[in-house]
Design an enzyme around this catalytic site. Structure first.
Site, PDB file in Angstrom:
ATOM      1  CG  ASP A   1      -1.827  -1.208   1.365  1.00 40.33           C
ATOM      2  OD1 ASP A   1      -2.423  -1.503   0.198  1.00 40.33           O
ATOM      3  OD2 ASP A   1      -1.979  -1.844   2.372  1.00 40.33           O
TER       4      ASP A   1
ATOM      5  CG  ASP B   1      -1.346   4.757   3.134  1.00 40.95           C
ATOM      6  OD1 ASP B   1      -1.958   4.277   2.196  1.00 40.95           O
ATOM      7  OD2 ASP B   1      -1.318   4.084   4.245  1.00 40.95           O
TER       8      ASP B   1
ATOM      9  CG  ASP C   1       2.203   3.486  14.964  1.00 35.65           C
ATOM     10  OD1 ASP C   1       2.788   3.928  14.394  1.00 35.65           O
ATOM     11  OD2 ASP C   1       1.128   2.804  14.871  1.00 35.65           O
TER      12      ASP C   1
END
Length: 465
Positions: A77, A79, A164
């Site tokens: 993926d 992003d 995070d």
């Protein structure tokens, strides 16, 4: 439990607090000092990045894709993060759809590939003294420090603190192909260190699922967990009990169905998280970590990883059959001693364990029902005579139950000869299958793995004269 030395690292001179203090401006790694090439970036992601740039917006490839490209991996993926608001992104792309209620994300679709575009986000901005409500008067933190609302736009400097782990907070700038690093993620990624941004205990209290994400990324990337990031986990593991079981089901699938199940299991056990996800399993493993059912579990997880690496299908049904087999087997032995009936005791044990499991990790019925069939069919493999054996071959769950039988045989729970017989009969013609079941097996094995002798039929005695 296994040793906890594996996932932890010694502390170093750059504590998270020191990194935060120095992060007002990013470290910019120019193109000639990092290995990321546009040739390895999705062409559709590049289209999105360039169009945003040409429209005058900031555009960055962000997160896991940057980390993976830096490590020489191939991201699935891509992003994008930008200072353009969702409505502005939608105006640029006709193939764009906005999703989300609290915080809009733009999904730009290119056939089967979706490029997710997120606007930079700000930290929640509480205004009252107890730091618990936002400008509209809505609570943003609960009494445990968990984030409830999280929907403000911001700048890239604010956006980085929402992420995070340091290795996940890298930004690839399409304007000059540099990497922007605010939190030391570039060094941590190259050193294969997983480190939380900010104070670890505070971040875990904001969202306890971050403890599972630490396990997932450490297992997936073969990273060591920094000691500051790992130390609070056993103390705060109880907070997972308050996470919705449906969300935990999704997290478990991410950990165990992506090719690193055995490593995830070891880390969960080491860090005291397993008992909050699978309490019955943890109790069984703590009682006897070397039992035959525990060997079934480990071989099953290793087999799941092998199937993923071979690009073969894996299902939650079989995964949860493996994860719940030790407690099911333990409950079965107790129930059979009380009831005697093998199949009924096995099904009752399966029902008990899966029902208790729902309060922690909610497994949908579309997986628990076939799981029950896989487990319930195991005793039938002991019977290799007559039409009943032939009917088992036609059962819709035969293949999955047979695979589970092979697993049990490899672990020594079932005799290998039984598994081989069922392997052989599948390759036979209908006529040869009939001949095999007429001959039957040399013996029968129960679900518990114990060999049972067939009763000899005695000829009736002639009546006394």
């Amino acid at each position: 439990m296994t040793s906890t030395d594996g996932p932890l690292l010694l502390n170093d001179n750059n504590s998270p607090a020191e990194i935060l203090d120095e992060a007002s401006a990013p470290r910019v790694v120019p193109r000639d000092q990092h290995p990321i090439s546009r040739a390895n970036i999705s062409s559709n992601a590049l289209k999105v990045l360039y169009r945003l740039k040409e429209a005058g917006y900031q555009a960055f490839l962000v997160g896991g894709a940057v980390r993976d490209l830096l490590l020489g991996l191939h991201p699935k993926d891509f992003d994008v993060a930008t200072n353009a608001h969702p409505d502005q992104v939608k105006q640029l792309f006709r193939n764009c759809r906005l999703i989300g209620r609290r915080f809009h994300l733009a999904h730009v679709r290119f056939g089967y590939e979706i490029i997710e575009v997120a606007t930079f986000r700000a930290a929640h901005t509480p205004i009252d003294e107890d730091n618990s409500v936002d400008e509209a008067g809505h609570r943003v933190l609960d009494e445990r420090g968990r984030i409830l609302r999280d929907n403000l736009y911001g700048t890239i400097e604010e956006d980085v603190w929402r992420r995070d782990f340091t290795a996940n907070a890298l930004y690839y700038n399409i304007s000059d192909f540099s990497i922007w690093d605010y939190v030391g993620g570039y060094e941590d990624a190259n050193a294969r260190v997983l480190r939380l941004i900010g104070d670890p205990e505070t971040r875990y209290r904001e969202d306890p699922v971050r403890m599972l994400r630490a396990v997932r990324f450490a297992a997936k990337l073969d990273f060591g967990i920094h000691i500051d990031t790992a130390t609070p986990i056993p103390k705060l593991a109880w907070m997972l009990d308050g996470v919705p079981p449906a969300r935990l089901f999704d997290e478990v699938n991410k950990m165990f169905l992506a090719g690193y199940a055995i490593r995830s299991f070891e880390l969960l056990w080491d860090l005291g998280l397993l008992e909050h996800l699978f309490p019955d399993l943890a109790a069984s493993m703590n009682a006897d970590a070397n039992s035959v059912a525990a060997r079934v579990l480990r071989l099953g997880l290793e087999g799941t990883d092998e199937r993923v690496r071979a690009d073969k299908s894996v299902t939650p049904t079989f995964l949860f059959a493996v994860l719940l087999w030790p407690p099911i087997r333990q409950a079965f032995e107790k129930l059979q001693a009380e009831q005697g009936a093998e199949i009924q005791a096995l099904l009752a044990a399966c029902d008990q364990v899966t029902a208790r499991q729902q309060s922690r990790v909610a497994v949908p019925k579309r997986f628990t029902l076939p799981l029950r069939e896989i487990v319930g069919l195991q005793p039938r493999f002991a019977h290799r005579e007559g039409r009943r054996a032939l009917r088992l071959l036609d059962h819709p769950r035969f293949r999955a139950a047979y695979d589970f039988l092979l697993l049990r045989a490899a672990a020594g729970e079932v005799e290998q000869e039984v598994a081989q017989w069922w392997t052989d009969i599948q390759a036979k013609s209908a006529e040869d299958r009939t001949a095999m079941v007429e001959q039957g097996g040399d013996g029968e094995s129960s679900a518990g793995g114990q060999r049972r002798r067939r009763r000899r039929r005695r000829r009736p005695r002639p009546p006394a004269a």
